[in-house]
Design an enzyme around this catalytic site. Structure first.
Site, PDB file in Angstrom:
ATOM      1  N   GLU A   1       0.845  -1.200   0.000  1.00 59.68           N
ATOM      2  CA  GLU A   1       0.000   0.000   0.000  1.00 59.68           C
ATOM      3  C   GLU A   1       0.876   1.244   0.000  1.00 59.68           C
ATOM      4  O   GLU A   1       0.967   1.956   0.999  1.00 59.68           O
ATOM      5  CB  GLU A   1      -0.928  -0.012   1.220  1.00 59.68           C
ATOM      6  CG  GLU A   1      -1.922  -1.152   1.187  1.00 59.68           C
ATOM      7  CD  GLU A   1      -2.663  -1.355   2.495  1.00 59.68           C
ATOM      8  OE1 GLU A   1      -3.709  -2.017   2.487  1.00 59.68           O
ATOM      9  OE2 GLU A   1      -2.189  -0.866   3.543  1.00 59.68           O
TER      10      GLU A   1
ATOM     11  N   GLU B   1      -6.538  -7.866  -0.540  1.00 61.29           N
ATOM     12  CA  GLU B   1      -6.949  -7.856   0.856  1.00 61.29           C
ATOM     13  C   GLU B   1      -8.409  -7.408   0.926  1.00 61.29           C
ATOM     14  O   GLU B   1      -8.824  -6.481   0.218  1.00 61.29           O
ATOM     15  CB  GLU B   1      -6.108  -6.899   1.704  1.00 61.29           C
ATOM     16  CG  GLU B   1      -4.651  -7.284   1.851  1.00 61.29           C
ATOM     17  CD  GLU B   1      -3.884  -6.310   2.752  1.00 61.29           C
ATOM     18  OE1 GLU B   1      -4.543  -5.546   3.491  1.00 61.29           O
ATOM     19  OE2 GLU B   1      -2.649  -6.315   2.701  1.00 61.29           O
TER      20      GLU B   1
END
Length: 400
Positions: free
Chosen positions: A187, A328
């Site tokens: 991320e 995710e």
């Protein structure tokens, strides 16, 4: 949408660094069989239900990764076998490198750490599963030793280090077939949850390009391997919208790959609405059209929003031949505040999986190894028991 720091720290049981288990019996890729060269729709279907081995190989103390640093037990073959027997066909293994990377100009990765990564990969790969490995915590500003920082002034050094690290990783796994997928980063963003900034986004695009070029040139099966790249903070809007994401070119891809096929996937994460999925309080505990208490349901982020987000990814990438991986997703346990919460967690998981399948995306549930309040866990990593069979069953039903 909430910080990753709040997710990765759920369930920390200790702050004592334990050395990674030694790699004494690495599996030969040749002995594990060879997957067919699958096109975009085939690879997504073949990946099936996915599961994250979270809070393990990306866990750290003072910038040194170690699989038990955040209180989890040593990873075993028995755990991975349990995950497979529950119905999962893909395992994503988040990996941090940080201070296991030596100094320049060669930036050598600690061989014991690479050996352990390979051993854990082999636990799943040798069982016929798809495996994703990435560079996970090296881009978080709040992690000691982080260096893959998109708004740093040291971009020349960062890019050189990044290239050398991925060269070593790709060479280590060059003989693994298409069931091993490499993911460039996790991320990566500037730490602010607002609109993406420049030149930070351009630097993220550059990392992705370096990753693709480096892996492709590393030999073996890397020339045709599926590679996974994210946009800004793996955010759907900031990846699919007009905010600066640029698909990497693939000029060094193997000529054995048909010219009309891509071998690049797009990574996004899904935790919307955050007040249900990740916010650590007992206020929002229900989700979806089956909810019974309006005061416990978020005012946004329901089925229509989920559908629009995955449709956006389909329209932007899947229709052009680039598979999407929701690397995710999940929601934390708030059953101590609302005894019906796990029902809605299952509804959420089923909806994410089913909607992703509808729009041509694969899904990988985020399991941080913690069971109980605010945990994402589906398994007990010590006893190997399934702790959330309702959610597991919902994931599998979403694929049908």
């Amino acid at each position: 949408m909430g910080s990753k720091a709040s997710r990765i720290r759920v369930g920390l049981l200790s702050a004592v660094l334990t050395a990674a288990a030694s790699a004494s019996c690495l599996v030969s890729p040749a002995s594990a069989g060879t997957a067919d060269q699958l096109n975009a729709s085939q690879i997504v279907a073949d990946m099936g239900a996915g599961w994250n081995l979270g809070n393990q190989l990306e866990s750290t103390i003072d910038g040194t990764p170690g699989e038990t640093a955040w209180g989890q037990p040593v990873i075993t073959q028995a755990l991975i076998d349990k995950v497979k027997s529950a119905g999962f066909k893909t395992i994503r293994i988040p990996v941090s490198y940080l201070r296991h990377i030596g100094s320049g100009p060669n930036y050598p990765i600690n061989s014991s750490w690479l050996n352990r990564i390979q051993q854990v990969v082999d636990y799943a790969y040798s069982r016929g599963m798809h495996v994703l490995i990435n560079m996970h915590g090296d881009g978080y500003k709040n992690v000691a030793g982080s260096w893959l920082i998109c708004d740093s002034s040291s971009q020349t050094t960062i890019r050189a280090k990044y290239q050398k690290a991925w060269e070593q990783i790709a060479r280590r796994f060059q003989n693994y077939d298409q069931r091993l997928i490499l993911e460039s980063m996790n991320e990566n963003f500037d730490g602010q949850f607002g609109r993406p900034t420049q030149p930070c986004y351009s630097n993220i695009n550059s990392y992705n390009q370096i990753f693709v070029d480096t892996v492709r040139r590393a030999g073996g099966n890397n020339g045709s391997r599926w590679l996974l790249v994210p946009g800004w903070n793996t955010n759907i809007d900031y990846t699919a919208g007009n905010y600066g994401f640029r698909l990497p070119t693939d000029q060094f891809r193997s000529p054995s790959v048909p010219s009309n096929e891509k071998r690049i996937m797009i990574s996004v994460h899904y935790y919307a609405p955050w007040d249900f999925a990740g916010e650590e309080n007992g206020k929002i505990t229900q989700w979806g059209r089956g909810s019974t208490n309006p005061s416990r349901k978020s005012t946004w982020g329901q089925e229509d929003y989920l559908d629009s987000q995955l449709k956006l990814m389909r329209d932007t990438f899947v229709t052009k031949g680039y598979p999407v991986v929701v690397g995710e997703y999940g929601s934390i346990d708030k059953s101590s505040f609302d005894s019906s919460n796990n029902r809605y967690r299952a509804d959420f998981a089923r909806a994410v999986v089913a909607t992703s399948k509808k729009y041509g995306a694969a899904t990988v549930y985020w399991d941080n190894g913690h069971n109980g309040q605010y945990g994402f866990g589906l398994f007990d990593r010590r006893s190997y028991a399934v702790t959330q069979q309702g959610i597991v069953s919902a994931i599998m039903s979403g694929l049908r």
